[in-house]
Scaffold this active site. Structure first.
Site, short mmCIF file in Angstrom:
data_model
loop_
_atom_site.label_atom_id
_atom_site.label_comp_id
_atom_site.label_asym_id
_atom_site.label_seq_id
_atom_site.Cartn_x
_atom_site.Cartn_y
_atom_site.Cartn_z
N ASN A 9 -4.28 6.07 11.96
CA ASN A 9 -5.53 5.71 11.30
C ASN A 9 -6.62 6.61 11.87
OD1 ASN A 9 -7.82 4.51 10.32
ND2 ASN A 9 -7.61 2.59 11.46
N LYS A 11 -9.56 7.02 10.99
CA LYS A 11 -10.92 6.43 10.86
C LYS A 11 -11.89 7.51 10.35
CE LYS A 11 -9.67 3.04 14.27
NZ LYS A 11 -10.05 2.15 15.35
N HIS A 96 -8.58 -4.02 7.93
CA HIS A 96 -8.80 -3.57 9.31
C HIS A 96 -10.00 -4.33 9.89
CE1 HIS A 96 -9.77 -1.06 12.74
NE2 HIS A 96 -8.53 -0.62 12.68
N GLU A 98 -12.39 -3.42 11.62
CA GLU A 98 -13.69 -2.75 11.46
C GLU A 98 -14.25 -2.99 10.05
OE1 GLU A 98 -12.38 1.13 12.76
OE2 GLU A 98 -12.13 0.31 14.79
N GLU A 168 -3.52 -6.20 15.36
CA GLU A 168 -4.44 -5.42 16.18
C GLU A 168 -5.47 -6.33 16.82
OE1 GLU A 168 -4.55 -1.09 14.70
OE2 GLU A 168 -5.99 -2.20 13.53
N GLY A 174 -9.72 0.76 20.57
CA GLY A 174 -10.64 1.77 21.07
C GLY A 174 -11.23 1.46 22.43
N SER A 213 -5.31 0.74 21.22
CA SER A 213 -5.13 1.61 22.40
C SER A 213 -3.66 1.93 22.69
CB SER A 213 -5.82 1.01 23.63
OG SER A 213 -7.21 0.88 23.39
P1 PGA Z 1 -7.12 2.63 18.66
O1 PGA Z 1 -7.33 2.08 17.18
O2 PGA Z 1 -5.69 3.13 18.73
O3 PGA Z 1 -8.11 3.75 18.80
O4 PGA Z 1 -7.37 1.53 19.61
C1 PGA Z 1 -6.31 1.39 16.50
C2 PGA Z 1 -6.81 0.94 15.16
O5 PGA Z 1 -7.96 0.45 15.07
O6 PGA Z 1 -6.11 1.03 14.15
#
Ligand code: PGA
Length: 252
Positions: A9, A11, A96, A98, A168, A174, A213
């Site tokens: 992803n 983003k 997601h 976000e 997640e 992140g 992460s």
């Molecule tokens: P990250 O994000 O690996 O940077 O923690 C994962 C995600 O939000 O899909």
């Protein structure tokens, strides 16, 4: 045998030319990883056509990070599922955290997006997960259960066969903090049970990815768990080498 999946992803990262380079890097190194691992890259909308070309002839699949809740029409700034499908997408990330948190996506919206995805032969990667407060209050099981009941339970049996779930935990996205392999297994097994309550034996075939992460140094331990079928990778998907190394984390 459930599919093993490593999905990137991206983003809102990379300019189009950088995205093409990244995709080419994944294609170039892909042969070093077991062909049993299904790689998917999910660039920003603006890169989809160019990245599709870079992936052409490889087995790395293309996905989008979102799609509109409506089929077409006067929805300024939205991108329809039919449009991303026409560019070669096979997958679409939906729900997601976000999107839920910053863009107010609710289960009602997500039900419509899922419908659009299936109407255009896209496989949704449906994301669930609790935030830190919910985890600390011991509510994580209830939170993911509701996210599944309110959306996934509305699918037909046929649609369910074409679904990927990503667990997640918001506190791990992140932040550099990862769920432990045991924490991941515990909740993945729970998610599978919630799926089985509605869809029976088909739940055993649904890939459930871990996200938050995930990186080369922790992927192997997490992927070794019985109910973890791969990862949805943010930060570490932006370097082809790291992304591929995560794929090497499958020992089973
Ligand atoms: P990250 O994000 O690996 O940077 O923690 C994962 C995600 O939000 O899909």
């Amino acid at each position: 045998m459930r599919k093993k999946i490593v999905a990137g992803n991206w983003k809102m990262n990379t300019l189009p030319a950088e995205g093409v380079e990244l995709a080419k890097g994944v294609v170039a190194g892909r042969g070093e990883v077991c062909s049993c691992v299904n790689f998917i890259v999910c660039p920003p909308f603006t890169h989809l056509a160019m990245v599709a070309e870079a992936l052409n002839g490889s087995d790395v699949a293309l996905g989008a990070q979102n799609c509109a809740a409506e089929a077409k029409g006067a929805y300024t700034g939205e991108v329809a599922a039919s449009m991303i499908a026409a560019l070669g997408c096979k997958y679409v990330i939906l729900g997601h955290s976000e999107r839920r948190q910053y863009y107010g996506e609710t289960s009602a919206t997500l039900n419509k997006k899922m419908e659009q995805a299936y109407a255009n032969n896209l496989t949704p990667i449906y994301c669930v997960g609790e935030n830190l407060e919910e985890r600390e209050a011991g509510k994580h099981f209830d939170v993911v259960k509701a996210q599944i009941e309110e959306v996934v339970y509305n699918l037909t049996e046929e649609q369910f066969k074409n679904l990927v779930i990503a667990y997640e935990p918001v506190w791990a996205i992140g932040t550099g903090k990862t769920a432990t392999a045991d924490q991941a297994q515990e909740i993945h097994a729970y998610i599978r049970k919630v799926l089985a309550d509605k869809f029976g034996a088909a739940a055993a075939e649904c890939p459930i990815l871990y996200g938050g992460s995930c990186k080369p140094s922790n992927a192997a331990e997490i992927f070794a768990k019985e109910d973890v079928d791969g990862g949805l990778i943010g930060g570490a998907s932006l370097k082809a080498g790291d992304f591929l190394a995560i794929g090497k984390g499958f020992a089973k």
